[in-house]
Structure formats: structure tokens, C-alpha cells
Scaffold this active site. Sequence first.
Site, short mmCIF file in Angstrom:
data_model
loop_
_atom_site.label_atom_id
_atom_site.label_comp_id
_atom_site.label_asym_id
_atom_site.label_seq_id
_atom_site.Cartn_x
_atom_site.Cartn_y
_atom_site.Cartn_z
N PRO A 226 0.81 -1.23 0.00
CA PRO A 226 0.00 0.00 0.00
C PRO A 226 0.84 1.27 0.00
O PRO A 226 0.31 2.36 -0.18
CB PRO A 226 -0.82 -0.12 1.30
CG PRO A 226 -0.02 -1.02 2.19
CD PRO A 226 0.77 -1.94 1.30
N THR A 257 0.18 -5.97 2.26
CA THR A 257 1.32 -6.16 3.15
C THR A 257 1.24 -5.20 4.35
O THR A 257 0.73 -4.10 4.23
CB THR A 257 2.67 -5.97 2.43
OG1 THR A 257 2.73 -4.61 1.98
CG2 THR A 257 2.80 -6.91 1.26
N ALA A 260 7.58 -4.07 5.58
CA ALA A 260 8.56 -4.51 4.59
C ALA A 260 8.86 -5.98 4.82
O ALA A 260 8.90 -6.45 5.98
CB ALA A 260 9.83 -3.67 4.71
N ASP A 285 9.62 -2.04 -8.08
CA ASP A 285 10.69 -3.03 -8.24
C ASP A 285 11.07 -3.65 -6.90
O ASP A 285 11.44 -4.82 -6.82
CB ASP A 285 11.91 -2.38 -8.89
CG ASP A 285 11.63 -1.94 -10.32
OD1 ASP A 285 10.68 -2.48 -10.92
OD2 ASP A 285 12.34 -1.04 -10.81
N ASP A 593 18.31 -3.64 -7.35
CA ASP A 593 16.88 -3.51 -7.69
C ASP A 593 16.16 -2.59 -6.71
O ASP A 593 15.01 -2.84 -6.32
CB ASP A 593 16.18 -4.89 -7.68
CG ASP A 593 16.65 -5.80 -8.80
OD1 ASP A 593 17.48 -5.36 -9.61
OD2 ASP A 593 16.19 -6.95 -8.86
N GLU A 595 17.11 -1.90 -3.60
CA GLU A 595 17.40 -2.19 -2.19
C GLU A 595 18.90 -1.96 -1.97
O GLU A 595 19.71 -2.27 -2.85
CB GLU A 595 17.06 -3.65 -1.85
CG GLU A 595 15.63 -4.05 -2.18
CD GLU A 595 14.60 -3.32 -1.35
OE1 GLU A 595 14.72 -3.31 -0.12
OE2 GLU A 595 13.67 -2.74 -1.95
C1 LIG Z 1 19.78 14.43 -17.16
C2 LIG Z 1 18.82 13.28 -17.21
C3 LIG Z 1 19.48 12.00 -16.92
C4 LIG Z 1 18.52 10.88 -16.88
C5 LIG Z 1 19.23 9.59 -16.64
C6 LIG Z 1 18.23 8.57 -16.37
C7 LIG Z 1 18.82 7.23 -16.23
C8 LIG Z 1 17.78 6.39 -15.64
C9 LIG Z 1 18.17 4.97 -15.54
C10 LIG Z 1 17.25 4.34 -14.60
C11 LIG Z 1 17.59 2.92 -14.37
C12 LIG Z 1 16.61 2.39 -13.41
C13 LIG Z 1 16.95 1.02 -13.02
C14 LIG Z 1 15.95 0.54 -12.03
C15 LIG Z 1 16.09 0.66 -10.76
C16 LIG Z 1 15.01 0.25 -9.82
O1 LIG Z 1 15.12 -1.12 -9.55
C17 LIG Z 1 15.14 1.06 -8.57
C18 LIG Z 1 13.98 0.74 -7.62
O2 LIG Z 1 12.76 1.03 -8.21
P1 LIG Z 1 11.43 1.19 -7.33
O3 LIG Z 1 11.51 2.46 -6.59
O4 LIG Z 1 10.27 1.16 -8.29
O5 LIG Z 1 11.35 0.03 -6.37
N1 LIG Z 1 15.10 2.46 -8.90
C19 LIG Z 1 16.16 3.23 -8.73
O6 LIG Z 1 17.16 2.83 -8.24
C20 LIG Z 1 15.97 4.65 -9.16
C21 LIG Z 1 17.03 5.04 -10.11
C22 LIG Z 1 16.64 6.37 -10.64
C23 LIG Z 1 17.80 7.12 -11.08
C24 LIG Z 1 17.37 8.47 -11.52
C25 LIG Z 1 18.57 9.25 -11.85
C26 LIG Z 1 18.21 10.63 -12.24
C27 LIG Z 1 19.46 11.35 -12.60
C28 LIG Z 1 19.22 12.79 -12.78
C29 LIG Z 1 20.55 13.47 -13.00
C30 LIG Z 1 20.28 14.87 -13.31
C31 LIG Z 1 21.48 15.66 -13.55
C32 LIG Z 1 21.06 17.06 -13.87
C33 LIG Z 1 22.15 18.03 -13.71
C34 LIG Z 1 21.71 19.42 -13.94
N1 LIG Z 2 3.36 -2.59 4.17
C1 LIG Z 2 4.60 -2.11 3.97
N2 LIG Z 2 5.08 -1.11 4.75
C2 LIG Z 2 6.29 -0.59 4.53
N3 LIG Z 2 7.14 -1.01 3.57
C3 LIG Z 2 6.72 -2.00 2.77
C4 LIG Z 2 5.44 -2.60 2.92
N4 LIG Z 2 5.31 -3.55 1.97
C5 LIG Z 2 6.45 -3.56 1.27
N5 LIG Z 2 7.31 -2.63 1.73
C6 LIG Z 2 8.65 -2.29 1.25
O1 LIG Z 2 8.56 -1.06 0.53
C7 LIG Z 2 9.71 -0.92 -0.29
C8 LIG Z 2 9.37 -0.20 -1.56
O2 LIG Z 2 8.41 -0.89 -2.24
P1 LIG Z 2 8.11 -0.69 -3.77
O3 LIG Z 2 6.85 -1.45 -4.01
O4 LIG Z 2 9.26 -1.03 -4.58
O5 LIG Z 2 7.79 0.86 -3.90
P2 LIG Z 2 8.64 2.01 -4.62
O6 LIG Z 2 8.69 1.71 -6.05
O7 LIG Z 2 7.88 3.26 -4.35
O8 LIG Z 2 10.00 2.03 -4.02
C9 LIG Z 2 10.22 -2.31 -0.53
O9 LIG Z 2 11.48 -2.39 0.05
C10 LIG Z 2 9.25 -3.20 0.23
O10 LIG Z 2 9.94 -4.25 0.88
#
Ligand SMILES: CCCCCCCCCCCCC/C=C/[C@@H](O)[C@H](COP(=O)(O)O)NC(=O)CCCCCCCCCCCCCCC
Ligand SMILES: Nc1ncnc2c1ncn2[C@@H]1O[C@H](COP(=O)(O)OP(=O)(O)O)[C@@H](O)[C@H]1O
Length: 633
Positions: A226, A257, A260, A285, A593, A595
Site C-alpha cells: 500500500p 502487506t 517490509a 521493483d 533492484d 534495495e
Molecule cells: C539528465 C537526465 C538523466 C537521466 C538519466 C536517467 C537514467 C535512468 C536509468 C534508470 C535505471 C533504473 C533502473 C531501475 C532501478 C530500480 O530497480 C530502482 C527501484 O525502483 P522502485 O523504486 O520502483 O522500487 N530504482 C532506482 O534505483 C531509481 C534510479 C533512478 C535514477 C534516476 C537518476 C536521475 C538522474 C538525474 C541526473 C540529473 C542531472 C542534472 C544536472 C543538472
Molecule cells: N506494508 C509495507 N510497509 C512498509 N514497507 C513496505 C510494505 N510492503 C512492502 N514494503 C517495502 O517497501 C519498499 C518499496 O516498495 P516498492 O513497491 O518497490 O515501492 P517504490 O517503487 O515506491 O520504491 C520495498 O522495500 C518493500 O519491501
Amino acid sequence: MLPQSRLHLTCRSCQAQARAPRSYHHQAQTVVRGAPSPATTSGGVGVLSSLAEETPAEGQEQDGQTQMERPGRMLLLSELRVRNAAYDVSLSRSVLTWKRRTSSTVYHPFRPRFCVPSFPRRRPDPGVGHTVSVSEILSVREEEENSSRRRDDGSWKKIKEREGKDCGPAFTVSYVERSPHHRWRCAEVTFACPEEALCQHWVSSIREQLATIVSRPKRLLVYINPYSGKRQGKRIYERKVAPLFSQAGVSTHVIVTERANYARDHLKTGAELQKFDGVVCVGGDGMFSEIIHGLIWRTQIDGGVDPNCPEEALIPCTLRIGIIPAGSTDCICFATVGTNDPVTSALHIIVGDSQPMDVCSVHHNNAFLQYSVSLLGYGFYGDVLTDSEKKRWMGPARYDLSGVKMFLTHHYYEGTVSYLPAKGIMGTPRDAARCRSGCVVCQHNRQLLPEKAEMYEVDEASGSESDSEWRTLRGKFLAINAASMSCACPRSPKGLSPAAHLADGTTDLILVRKCSRFDFLRHLLRHTSKDDQFDLAFVEVHRVRRFRFTPRHCQSDSDLDLRENGKHQIFSQICRDHPACGCAPAYSSWNCDGEILNHTAIDVRVHCQFIQLFARGIEEPKVFEELPNPCAI
Ligand SMILES: CCCCCCCCCCCCC/C=C/[C@@H](O)[C@H](COP(=O)(O)O)NC(=O)CCCCCCCCCCCCCCC
Ligand SMILES: Nc1ncnc2c1ncn2[C@@H]1O[C@H](COP(=O)(O)OP(=O)(O)O)[C@@H](O)[C@H]1O
Ligand SMILES: [Ca+2]
């Protein structure tokens, strides 16, 4: 008694035009063998009988072809009405087709015009037919007289009003319709029948065809986080997904859930998995990561394998996982479906799609840490994640803010990377070709792996010779990333490694060496344009099966000497003996991913096609003839 109004037909088998009953179908064996049946030679007239009579048993399918290879094998053909206009409607094992009748209509049952939706939508052409694959029919229902149906906006409307007049017996088919940007929608068409018996026969015939699709899930275990993304997970599921599951006859057990790792722990110990055909996670993710950890663990325990032992051959998970995107990045959904849209994901689940995926296992000192399917990032992406966790209240925007902050901070990290290149495979990280639905590269590379043994296990068994396969690089890096798939997401629609494959048994190791802020910005910006982010002097990319990383602060000078002699096993030794390893906050962390890992010296290996998703990979846009479908909702 069945209706006996007549319909002009041309049968390919006998090339004779005949006056046939409104409901007509070929004798199955005639079509299979390509020879006219007694019925067709005597005028091409068949009688309406039950499907069970005409459908040959499995053993009768002597030519061994699949359903899709015989699209013309007709089971039913009737003249029905759609929105008060006459249509020739036919059902074969693989397709449902309806074509507007015109005064000059002469039916060619074996030459359907394949009219899957095209974009942009064109004006409806009344002479054009519609063809829907049976595999993409979601459900069929008989309309009750004076029945009403709930609209998308929540209001109710009468079927009769929709048809414009009293339509008599009618049935409605719901099916998948493709929209731009890989989105799927549920479309509906209502067929009015002259007789109740014919209507029931159509409904039962379509249902019988749907029942033959064994890959469709009937019972699903659903976990909702949620707190994912903008905290809309529960609402998204209840409003957009649950109604589709219920309409398609998929039963669910839903768990919201409470903390976490709630879903992970439930899967590990509590869940009665034998009762379900799949697991669905509603979240991002991180939530998906919880699900795979629970499932992989459970699969190993149930199979008598120690999940912590790095040398054990792990058992792949067969229970499929569906992702309803409701998180902050949702790159696993985006890279496997092509869009982050809950309805599209729900429809991929309902039709029972399957997409295998590679999984990386991450160890530290031979102790298991975590699995990864998308990004393993040290340096820039590790720091972005660490910083963003403090801003979780901001929702998905936290990543952009932390991204700008970490870009300005411009830290670099010293360390040593060793990797085992993926040899003899199809594909490189610099390919123009992309991993798409039915990817031949993934299929080919999977076949290269020995049965039940991953490549790295073979290398280890062969001893010192395999050491020479390892390559070692040392230096100062802004980022060390391993992308096991493209990591495409809305922020970067082509992803971190655009040519990476979902299921080829490799990961793309991307090393961004220390460079100026300006150069790093050029590299980052290229993730959002057509320019190649790897075509820069300070960036290198390798397709690997296994890699190790040790940060500089985990190494002593003597260790460095030893490693130069090719003894890469020393990595784990160094870390065990070094108290500062992976724990010092002054150094970066691994983003696994989404974490944060507790250790920085890691050993990563790819397990080819280790899990299965309810997805089919990103579909190539096709050039379709036409499908303006006035009945789509
Ligand atoms: C200047 C624009 C640059 C854009 C670059 C974008 C690259 C994005 C690549 C993203 C790869 C994502 C891989 C996935 C990771 C996810 O597993 C993971 C977890 O996802 P969840 O929250 O849904 O659970 N997500 C992440 O780790 C988030 C990664 C996001 C990275 C965003 C980076 C933004 C960088 C912006 C730089 C800006 C510089 C500007 C200077 C004036
Ligand atoms: N009920 C809950 N309360 C708090 N954290 C949770 C709950 N259920 C899952 N999580 C944790 O929340 C974190 C982020 O979840 P996710 O679904 O990937 O959201 P987001 O994309 O916004 O990061 C994960 O590490 C997960 O283990
Ligand atoms: Ca891969």
C-alpha cells in the site's frame, strides 16, 4: 430446432459455392488432410453439431501442427448482427472473425483479412473484417434480455439501449485490443443471434476453446504494497485490475502487506503455493524483489537445495509472477511489457503470457546476500538510492532530486572489477537490435548452457584454465552498473543498457570511469536520447556471466599483488579479514533492484531464465491492415 436460414459460402476444399445453413462448419478431418469430406463434396453443407463431436482428439492431430498453424480450421460460421448490421462471424481453433456483409459478400472462409488494431485509428470501413486471436479473447458471456452492464465510468447502461433496439438473444466477447505505446485495452463486441440455441452454442463453443488454453491462470495469490509509489497500489488494484480478473473468471487471494518483507516471509513459509497458478505483486521493483526472494527461497527449500550455498545448482521457479505497476520506477514491468500500465499488465496475466528472466545472485564471502533482475549499481546509482530513501515521502520524484544532488556531489570510487566475459553467445551490448517478444538471441544463448548447469559452474570445475578467462580492471569509477536487462523505464525509455536481453544468461557490466561533470552529464543525457551512451572514452561495457567487485578500502597492497597473479579467490579472503569492508558510510553502496546491500565486496553470477513472468517481452509494432473497431470500449 436450429435456424436453417441460408448463407452463401465458398469452400476452398471443393471450390464450390453452396447455399449453406446460417451455422456452418467443416468436417475437421477434411480440413486437416486437405481433402474434401463427403459433406463438402456434396454441396459444402455441414450441420450444427456439438464441438465435442467435430473436434478431433489429440491423437488425431497427425500432422503435429499447432493451433496457430491452422488458422483456417473453422468450427462455426454464422450470420449474426453487430449493432444491427449483418456480419459473417466465424470461429476457428485460433481466431474469431467477424466481417460486415455487403450486398456483394461472397464468403471466403480461408482468406480472412487479419485486422488487428492499427494506429493511428482510421475511420471505420464497414466492409472490413475483424480478427481476434482466440488466445486474446478474455471472456464470453450471454447477454440477458433487459440486462444492464457497468461502464468504465461506473454508471450502468442497458444492453438494449446500446444495440438501439430489442436485439433478442445476444452474446458479448471481451478481447485484447492494442493501443499505442504497447498498451492493451479490453474491447467488447456484442453479437445478436436469431435464436437462443445458436447464441448458447456460440457461447459454449468459445468457452470450450478458451478452456483448451492451459497456460491461463485460474487462481492467483496477490500481494499489494500500500506504500509503493504514490500510495495508490490498493486503489489501482481494486479499480482497474480486480474487475478484469473477475470478468475473466480468475479467482484471487489478496494480501495487503503490513510491513517490509511481509510478502517475502509469507511466501517463504506461510503461503500454500500449490493452490495457485501464479503470484501477482502490486507495487514497484522493491516489491517484485520481495516476491522473487520468497519464491526462489521456497523453491529451493521444497526441492531440497540449500539456497545459501553458492556452489549449489539452484532450481528455477516455475510459478509465474505478474507485476501490476504501482511503484516509483517500475523498470521490470516497463522492460518486460513495454509500458507501466496496470490494465495492460492485468491482461497479460489473464491471457497467461510467459516470459523467462535471468536472475543474478549476489554473494559476499560465499554468503548469499540478494538476488537482482534489473540494476546492480555501485557509485552513482547506489548513492542516489541511499539519499532518496530519506525522501520517501516525496514519492517517485525523490529519485530526480537525489539524482541532481549526487550529480553535483560528483564522487568517485576506487576499486577492482573482475569479470568472466560471456563467450560464444549471440549479441553484444552495442547491438542495434533489441530484445523483443520471442527473442531469438535469448533462445539461442539459453541453448548454449549445459543442462542444469550454469556456465560459471563449469568454469570453476575446470580449475586454473578458467582463471585465464577472467579479466581484471582497477581504477576510479563514477559508477559501476550491471544491467541484466535493458532497465528501460519512463525516465529512460531505452534504458541503462538498451541492447541487454531479458533471458540470455548474461548481464551488461557498465563501467563509467572518473570524468568531468560535463562528460558525466553527456553520458546521463544520452540515456534519454538516441545517442549511444557507451560511445564515450570513459565508458566501457562488457557482456558477462559473472563478475566481482572489491572497493579499494577492502584491499591491502599485498592483496593487490596477489590478485595480479590471477588468484581472484583472494577477494573473499580480503573482505573477511578487513573490518572496514562494505560498512563504512563514507563509501558507496550497491543499489540492488532498489534495495541497498549491506556489503560492497560482492560476487555476482547470472542464472539464465531462472524465473517466469506473466509477460511476453516488448512486442514489435506491426503493420496491420486495418481494425477500426466500433465496438471497443
Ligand atoms: C539528465 C537526465 C538523466 C537521466 C538519466 C536517467 C537514467 C535512468 C536509468 C534508470 C535505471 C533504473 C533502473 C531501475 C532501478 C530500480 O530497480 C530502482 C527501484 O525502483 P522502485 O523504486 O520502483 O522500487 N530504482 C532506482 O534505483 C531509481 C534510479 C533512478 C535514477 C534516476 C537518476 C536521475 C538522474 C538525474 C541526473 C540529473 C542531472 C542534472 C544536472 C543538472
Ligand atoms: N506494508 C509495507 N510497509 C512498509 N514497507 C513496505 C510494505 N510492503 C512492502 N514494503 C517495502 O517497501 C519498499 C518499496 O516498495 P516498492 O513497491 O518497490 O515501492 P517504490 O517503487 O515506491 O520504491 C520495498 O522495500 C518493500 O519491501
Ligand atoms: Ca540478461
